[in-house]
Each structure stands twice: as structure tokens, then as C-alpha cells.
Design a protein around this motif. Sequence first.
Motif, PDB file in Angstrom:
ATOM      1  N   CYS A 264     -37.991 -42.727  44.917  1.00  0.00           N
ATOM      2  CA  CYS A 264     -37.284 -41.781  44.152  1.00  0.00           C
ATOM      3  C   CYS A 264     -36.168 -42.381  43.436  1.00  0.00           C
ATOM      4  O   CYS A 264     -35.336 -43.379  44.147  1.00  0.00           O
ATOM      5  CB  CYS A 264     -36.967 -40.512  45.148  1.00  0.00           C
ATOM      6  SG  CYS A 264     -38.287 -39.792  45.795  1.00  0.00           S
ATOM      7  N   ARG A 265     -35.825 -41.572  42.553  1.00  0.00           N
ATOM      8  CA  ARG A 265     -34.452 -41.983  41.829  1.00  0.00           C
ATOM      9  C   ARG A 265     -33.484 -40.711  41.727  1.00  0.00           C
ATOM     10  O   ARG A 265     -33.910 -39.591  41.217  1.00  0.00           O
ATOM     11  CB  ARG A 265     -34.620 -42.530  40.343  1.00  0.00           C
ATOM     12  CG  ARG A 265     -33.119 -42.763  39.773  1.00  0.00           C
ATOM     13  CD  ARG A 265     -33.519 -43.438  38.463  1.00  0.00           C
ATOM     14  NE  ARG A 265     -32.068 -43.885  37.767  1.00  0.00           N
ATOM     15  CZ  ARG A 265     -31.949 -44.204  36.631  1.00  0.00           C
ATOM     16  NH1 ARG A 265     -32.934 -44.184  35.606  1.00  0.00           N
ATOM     17  NH2 ARG A 265     -30.958 -44.572  36.016  1.00  0.00           N
ATOM     18  N   ASN A 266     -32.676 -40.812  42.670  1.00  0.00           N
ATOM     19  CA  ASN A 266     -31.725 -39.542  42.837  1.00  0.00           C
ATOM     20  C   ASN A 266     -30.477 -39.152  41.905  1.00  0.00           C
ATOM     21  O   ASN A 266     -29.962 -40.225  41.395  1.00  0.00           O
ATOM     22  CB  ASN A 266     -30.926 -39.531  44.258  1.00  0.00           C
ATOM     23  CG  ASN A 266     -31.778 -39.532  45.398  1.00  0.00           C
ATOM     24  OD1 ASN A 266     -33.013 -39.038  45.250  1.00  0.00           O
ATOM     25  ND2 ASN A 266     -31.641 -40.281  46.550  1.00  0.00           N
ATOM     26  N   SER A 314     -30.123 -46.702  41.192  1.00  0.00           N
ATOM     27  CA  SER A 314     -30.547 -47.121  42.272  1.00  0.00           C
ATOM     28  C   SER A 314     -32.022 -46.380  42.551  1.00  0.00           C
ATOM     29  O   SER A 314     -32.295 -45.153  42.322  1.00  0.00           O
ATOM     30  CB  SER A 314     -29.734 -47.017  43.603  1.00  0.00           C
ATOM     31  OG  SER A 314     -29.683 -45.822  43.841  1.00  0.00           O
ATOM     32  N   LEU A 315     -32.921 -47.096  43.258  1.00  0.00           N
ATOM     33  CA  LEU A 315     -34.187 -46.203  43.651  1.00  0.00           C
ATOM     34  C   LEU A 315     -34.405 -46.488  45.173  1.00  0.00           C
ATOM     35  O   LEU A 315     -33.937 -47.406  46.003  1.00  0.00           O
ATOM     36  CB  LEU A 315     -35.627 -47.271  43.276  1.00  0.00           C
ATOM     37  CG  LEU A 315     -35.784 -47.366  41.660  1.00  0.00           C
ATOM     38  CD1 LEU A 315     -36.671 -48.216  41.406  1.00  0.00           C
ATOM     39  CD2 LEU A 315     -35.926 -45.744  41.117  1.00  0.00           C
ATOM     40  N   VAL A 316     -34.803 -45.259  46.015  1.00  0.00           N
ATOM     41  CA  VAL A 316     -34.547 -44.993  47.241  1.00  0.00           C
ATOM     42  C   VAL A 316     -36.186 -45.034  47.757  1.00  0.00           C
ATOM     43  O   VAL A 316     -36.908 -44.091  47.383  1.00  0.00           O
ATOM     44  CB  VAL A 316     -34.126 -43.619  47.727  1.00  0.00           C
ATOM     45  CG1 VAL A 316     -34.059 -43.671  49.130  1.00  0.00           C
ATOM     46  CG2 VAL A 316     -32.449 -43.782  47.191  1.00  0.00           C
ATOM     47  N   ILE A 317     -36.370 -45.986  48.685  1.00  0.00           N
ATOM     48  CA  ILE A 317     -37.509 -46.180  49.281  1.00  0.00           C
ATOM     49  C   ILE A 317     -37.546 -45.565  50.753  1.00  0.00           C
ATOM     50  O   ILE A 317     -36.861 -45.905  51.528  1.00  0.00           O
ATOM     51  CB  ILE A 317     -38.068 -47.721  49.325  1.00  0.00           C
ATOM     52  CG1 ILE A 317     -37.910 -48.116  47.963  1.00  0.00           C
ATOM     53  CG2 ILE A 317     -39.503 -47.761  49.705  1.00  0.00           C
ATOM     54  CD1 ILE A 317     -38.374 -49.802  47.828  1.00  0.00           C
ATOM     55  N   GLN A 318     -38.834 -44.578  50.875  1.00  0.00           N
ATOM     56  CA  GLN A 318     -38.865 -44.233  52.246  1.00  0.00           C
ATOM     57  C   GLN A 318     -40.524 -44.556  52.537  1.00  0.00           C
ATOM     58  O   GLN A 318     -41.193 -44.143  51.976  1.00  0.00           O
ATOM     59  CB  GLN A 318     -38.657 -42.566  52.229  1.00  0.00           C
ATOM     60  CG  GLN A 318     -38.813 -42.288  53.885  1.00  0.00           C
ATOM     61  CD  GLN A 318     -38.384 -40.669  53.858  1.00  0.00           C
ATOM     62  OE1 GLN A 318     -37.317 -40.302  53.308  1.00  0.00           O
ATOM     63  NE2 GLN A 318     -39.268 -40.004  54.613  1.00  0.00           N
ATOM     64  N   ALA A 319     -40.536 -45.151  53.659  1.00  0.00           N
ATOM     65  CA  ALA A 319     -41.910 -45.529  54.227  1.00  0.00           C
ATOM     66  C   ALA A 319     -42.017 -45.049  55.569  1.00  0.00           C
ATOM     67  O   ALA A 319     -41.203 -45.093  56.455  1.00  0.00           O
ATOM     68  CB  ALA A 319     -41.743 -47.086  54.110  1.00  0.00           C
ATOM     69  N   ASN A 320     -43.207 -44.346  55.643  1.00  0.00           N
ATOM     70  CA  ASN A 320     -43.791 -43.526  56.918  1.00  0.00           C
ATOM     71  C   ASN A 320     -44.885 -44.578  57.398  1.00  0.00           C
ATOM     72  O   ASN A 320     -45.792 -44.618  56.618  1.00  0.00           O
ATOM     73  CB  ASN A 320     -43.935 -42.250  56.847  1.00  0.00           C
ATOM     74  CG  ASN A 320     -42.871 -41.433  56.809  1.00  0.00           C
ATOM     75  OD1 ASN A 320     -41.450 -41.988  56.698  1.00  0.00           O
ATOM     76  ND2 ASN A 320     -42.947 -40.220  56.194  1.00  0.00           N
TER      77      ASN A 320
END
Length: 764
Positions: A264-266, A314-320
Amino acid sequence: MDVKRIFRHELFLTFFLCCVNGQTSEPFFLVTFPAVIQSGSEAKLCTSVLKPRDGLMDIHLVGNDNQTTLLLQKKTNEELHHCFIFQAPRVDAQSVQKIRVEVQGRSFKFVEERKVMFRPYYPLTFMQTDKPIYNPGQMVHFRAVTMNSSFVALDQMYSMVVVEDSQSNRIGQWTNVSSIRWILQLSHQLNPEARQGMYALKAYIGERMIVHNFEVKKYVLPKFEVTVKAAQTHSVGEEELKIEVCGKYTYNQPVPGRAWVEVCRNPFEYVTVPGVVRPCLNKTAEMNKTGCASFTFNTSAFTNFRFEDYLQDSLVIQANLTEEGTDTVMTKSEAVSLTYEIGKVTFVDLPDVFEHGSVLEGKIKVAHFNGTPIQNTAVYLLEGQSWASRLLQNLTTGSNGLAAFSLNTAGLPNSDLNLMASVTPEVRDTYKKPYFTTDEKNIRLLQPATSYTQTFSELTIEKIEQPLKCDTEITVTIKYNFVGETASNINTAVIYMVLSRGVIVHHGYKKVNVKTSSGAASGSFSFKLFVGADLSPAVQILAYCLLPSDNVVAGNTVLDIEKCFKNKVSVQFSPASAVPGEENTVKLSAPPGSLCGVSAVDQSVLILESGRRLNAEKIFGLLPVQSVSDYPYDVEDEQECLKVRPRRDVRTDSAYEAFKAVGLKVATNLAVREPQCLTYKGLNYQRNFYDVYYRRNGGNFAMSRLAVESLPEVTSAFEVTIRTVFPETWIWQLAEVGYWINAGSCEGSGHHHHLGDGCLLSVL
């Protein structure tokens, strides 16, 4: 005379130079010493006498009560480059005093004073817990260790040791407790209903307080760890962002399952503009045999937005990662910086100086953001400033991304040349737009060197691969490049000094005798330096010399050293790997007489809290000085105004900054510092960062604005054993060298244990 012109030119300062028939009196002297010196230590100051003449040099320490102590007395009838040791005064609080240098002969006298700070250094104390995080009801084991700045352990009485909960309530206390053979080891039982939050261990030594924090919260140990690999910075010119998600059990086996990744880009937090959305993309993939899954995202979905100005760069990466069979989920987040830079333009093989009328040759390199060269692209050579540039040449890059150029300087102004390289013929606005960087290089006009003109000569210290390895000998190479000197033969001494932890540890000099060709001469010399643990974590090297034009040139560098200790400790498990339920032994090797504090914790604990573990970085962080880059404000010396004559140029000499960058004060009658104040035709011009203030004596102020430790991979199958005990701290004990530590039955279900050790050997 234009005040702006005075300060735009590089500035020049003389320290009480006596002139006879227009020539500077001799001898020249230069005395250096650290700006901050440890109270009561054996300190070192270094002196250089250049162009010797019969006379006497006295160096005094002037205390706050104006009492003087003679530190050194030397004759100045021969050239001298030497360091001397003196006993620093012992003070209870930091004290600013002065070092006065007097050089006197029958026809000359020089007096220079420089401030110096004496500062008491307290012993270093650290605290360590067996774990960084605890469940309510668990036992907190902790240690306190005190040592001097050379990392020599000391026995210490602690007036009080307390444990405070998250509300600063005191829940444990010990008074007047002493370390036993350098280590104080205590423990505290947490209440099963203990508040959750950050707790504090506090140790008091007199009025000093040492604090160590740990966390109390209810948790379940993770079975595996998730890592996310992605570029730290992503360019909008690159269409694809590649991400790899991996999962490994604490015993190094890959985790089977599936990974879900969202990018995502917040928007900025303050944005309330209607229509601003948070663009996101997500994908799912199965983990492969190595326990990893790869993803590729098209980043065009995150750029070219109507509301792009309101989105963060910035790009936010979330990994599950969901474990197969149990549906246990572990999450990991990372951030990738987003840049609009899509390429770089740089000058290559461009000289630092030029003669007016000569042909200037160089190259321009154009490359993508990732460094790959761009061929057959237009690039422009410009002259001037970014806001007022003039196009000189249109160029095209070759197959290697380089464009060569030749520039006849006969038609250019007889002054310094400011060249720019750009992929556009004029400077453009690049905010939130893809752009190539623009390179800029100032090439100085070569002129004969005098004490009133800018010097182009320089000393540089050759780069060495870092960090330097401990217990090795390195070769330090100093390069000299003398430009513009009118003398056909340059005979000078290049003095070099090595500093570590703010102290001069090595000093030497090399006589250089070179012939000039077309006003230039260059060469190099080397010296050996043994890198021991006492120099860690860094050394600073300074080199300087006096040229025939009476200019001082200096250069400095910092070399990082791996963080190491004099005590060499090794730790081994025997056997190196074990199945659950098998006996295991830990063997320590250290110098005789050492006392070792050993701890081993379950690797899962460090997955929860990986950053709060005692390591070499934290031990070295206790040092009062690791390296120096400036003077404290209290020891900055006042300057008298420099009287400026018409047509006299004033300049900045980098020599002063080179000394200052390694924390050395310099008392000299040579020109090494720019003035903060100029006197011209009755006006005093005071200089600060942006402005020049001027006043006539008795008048009002006016102002003018200036432009200014890992285990081996386990790949074989292993026998599954039901785990019957669940300790998180496996070892927490003190051991003298020569003893074996039995770790007991290895009841973990294939878990790894993180072993830490610290061995102390007192040589007091």
C-alpha cells in the motif's frame, strides 16, 4: 569594497603574524592537542617547529585561577616534530582552561592561547537480563558489571539496586550490594498478576543511576520467524517491485504453508481532501520447498495519481504467513522508500584545476537508477549556476553510457569554472516528477600560490576496506598533490597523527622532496599501523604540511574497526547439534583468570524481541568517546578581527576544519582559520551562517543579506520427540575458565538456543 565579495571569496586568517619588509617572521610553530582531555590522564600534545630560528618555546597550562604550569620548554633552533606527555589536572567536574604557547627570540615573539576542556570520565556500567521479555510470574535474572574505559572490570559497590514496574512503583530493592569478582548477579520473582508494560532495573553508584528496561506481557512463543526481502528504495522508473517472503522454524527447517502480501501507499496523516484513496495491491502464493514465496507487483498502480501530492513517498509491505496444518499466522511488515529519481548523471575523469586557455577534457556518464549505463541518450554540458546556466555542448552517450567532451577555456571568463551535466538543456522542477540527477563540479582556476591566495594543493588519505580487522597490521597511504607552488623544488615534512577514542595514539612525519613540473608535483608515502583492540571502534588519521607559499594543507579520514576486545572468548556446544532429550555440554575458552557470565535462551524469545540483547555494539556505546568530529561549544576560541587592505583577497583554508574534524586544537602562528570578523575602512564586519552584520565604532548595527552467530542448516530428517519441558532461559550462571558447563538434557523439540557470553579479566 563589496562586503559580499569578501565573504564569497574563501577567507584567510593570520595569527599575530609579524612582518618585516613584507616577509613573515620566522620561526613557524604549530602545537596540537585534543580539545577534550580526560581528567587525571596522561595526555599528549604534539609540536612542530617549521623554518627554525634561534629562540625558545614555552608551553604552559593556564588554570581558571590564572595559575600557570609549565608543560614543555624547547629550543626552536632546529626543525622539530614530536609529541610530549603531560599529566592532566584532576577535576571533579568539567573544567575549561587554556594552553598558552610562547615562542620568543631576539627579534620576534609570538603568543597563542587555545582553550582546552578537562572532563572526568566515570566508570562504565551495564546491566543485563537473561531475556528481554517476561510473562507475569516468571523469574527475572539480571547482572550488573562495572569497568573502566579500557574495558577492565572493576569491583563495585552499588548503593542501591531497584526494580520498578510499568507505573514506576518499586517492587524490588537491594542496598549496599557489591559485585563478587566483578559481576553482581541478582534475581527477582514477578507476581503472577504483575502489570504488563515496560519495567526498569536501576542501579545507583553514588549519585549516578544506570537504567535497564525489560518488558512484561502475556505472550506465547512463536514457532517460526517470517522475513521479508525487498529493495530499500524503489524508483518510479522501475515498473516491477520484487518481494520475497520466507519462513523458518527456530531449528532452521522451512515452514510449509501459504503467504499473503499486501503493498500500500499511504496518504499523509493530515490529509482530509475528499477523493484521496489509499492504493493497495495484494497477492497470495504457496511456500516452496525452501520455505519462501516470491511476488512481483506492478508499481504503476501506486503512481500517476491525481492526488499524488497527498501520498507519502513510501510503500508499506505487510506479509502474513499461514502454517500448513495448524493455520498459525505470523505477520511481518516492511517499508520501501519511493523515489522519483530514475537515473543519474555524473562527471568522470574531470580535473580539479585548470589553466586559462587550456583544453579541458572529461566525460559524462548517464545510468539508470540501478546503475546500468544508458546508451545513445542526449546529455548537456552547461556552465554557471542552476538558476542561471549557459549551454556549452550537446553530447550523446556511447555504448558504455559515457559521453566524452573537450572544452577550450580560452573563450571563458578568467575565473573558476562551474560545470553542470544534465539530460535537459535547462533546470526543471522535479517535485513528484521522474527525473535524472544533475551533477555539478567546480573547477578552480590555477594561479601561483601565495599566502594571500587560495591554495589548490591537498593531502588525501587512501581509502581502505572497512571495517578493519582486529589484530592486523595495515598500510596507510598518504597522497600529496602540490599545485601552483612557484618553487621549483618542494622540500617539506608531512606530519601525520592517529587518534582513537579522542586520544593521540600515534605520531610521525615523512620528509618529502619533489621537483615541480608546470607548477605541480605529486606522490605518496605509507606507514604501518597495528590495529589492536585498544583502537576499536575507529581510528581517525590527520595529515598536514607547510608549503613554500606558507600555506598549510591538511587532510583527514576516519577508519572503522570491527568491535573487538582484548579477551578472546570461544564457545562450543558438544555435540554441535543434538536431538531432543540428548545431553549437551558447553565449553568456554578464555584467558586464565577470567570470569564468564553465560546465558542461553530459546531462539523463539529473540524472535519476539530481537533488539534488546547485550552485544558488542552496546558495550562500545558506553564509551565516553568513540570518535570526534567537532569541538564542544565551550572550547571554541574567540577571534580578533582581521584587518583587510584594498585588493587583498581573504580565503577559507580547509586545514582548520581538518584539525577540528578529529577534535584537535591547534595553536599556531600560521594561517589555518578563516576570520569571523573583518575590519575594513573603520567598519567591523561580523560573519555568521547567513548574514554579515557591520557597524562603525560607536554607531548602530546595519545588516546585509548574503547568498548563502548462526547454526548450520539442518537439511536431514529428524526424529520428532514430544516436548515435556518448556524453559526459555536454559543457562544463566557464572563460570571460571577451565570448567565445563552442563546444559542438561536438551528437551527442546528441535529448538535452537541463543548463547551469549561475556568474560571478564581484571588486570588492575
